[in-house]
Design a protein around this motif. Structure first.
Motif: not given
Length: 230
Positions: A94-116
């Motif tokens: 994949x492209x570095x641009x795609x990877x950079x945007x998807x990397x923004x999922x880090x706080x999403x995943x961390x927040x969801x795990x912290x919630x659960x």
């Protein structure tokens, strides 16, 4: 309190900028070097630097219980060694641009795990932020579609980025499971050391069965990622 929040926000911005530059460096590595020698080389460079800084700054080295060392090992395997290998593999697809945007999922995943798992409560603003970041990641994958078909190569790369980021999220959450606070520099040195030990066998296996080659740009990118994002 406000000044502390400003300082924390500034430090987080600098940290995520370095992480973002690491994605670009990983793309260069992916184009000129196999991840199995690249990742151990990264930690081979960073480990002595980090331990040197630990001793030069007299950073406290807390004693950990056996189960806490196990947590740090899992953190290193998932959020350091595993993340590095998966990100380089992803960027061959994949492209570095795609990877950079998807990397923004880090706080999403961390927040969801912290919630659960940790029963932390998210406010309305954080839920809006989670939705925005998730929408961005979904748009990246929709943009990977070609007509009515799918670009399977890009989608596979994007999925590997999600797996890599999941390892980082696990690292962040597991940090709360260590009973005593660890100095960040000491934790970084520990993680780098463990990651080096975990990834060296991969290099040995690769050297045993194939020829290892590296482009100069990939080597320079590895040095950069060793010193700054690591």
């Amino acid at each position: 309190m406000d000044s502390q929040r400003i300082i924390a926000g500034a430090l987080m911005t600098i940290a995520m900028t370095l992480v973002g530059s690491g994605v670009v460096a990983s793309k260069i590595i992916a184009g000129g070097m196999h991840p199995f020698p690249a990742v151990p080389l990264r930690f081979l460079i960073s480990t002595p630097i980090l331990w040197g800084l630990v001793f030069l700054t007299s950073t406290p080295r807390s004693r950990l219980l056996a189960k806490e060392y196990m947590i740090v090992m899992i953190q290193a395997a998932a959020g350091s060694a595993g993340y590095s290998i998966l990100m380089i593999l992803a960027l061959t697809l994949t492209t570095s641009a795609n990877a950079s945007v998807i990397h923004g999922l880090l706080p999403v995943l961390a927040a969801l795990v912290a919630t659960l798992a940790l029963k932390e409560r998210l406010g309305a603003k954080l839920w809006i932020a989670v939705g925005a970041v998730t929408a961005g990641a979904l748009l990246v994958n929709v943009a990977s579609a070609k007509g009515f078909g799918l670009d399977l190569k890009l989608l596979a790369g994007n999925l590997l980025v999600v797996l890599a980021v999941s390892g980082e999220a696990l690292f962040a959450i597991l940090n709360k499971r260590i009973s005593k606070p660890l100095a960040p520099l000491y934790l970084a040195a520990l993680m780098s050391s463990i990651s080096l030990v975990l990834t060296l066998p991969l290099t040995a296996a690769l050297v045993a069965f194939s020829t290892v080659a590296a482009a100069p740009a990939a080597l320079l990118a590895t040095v950069y990622i060793s010193i700054f994002p690591t």
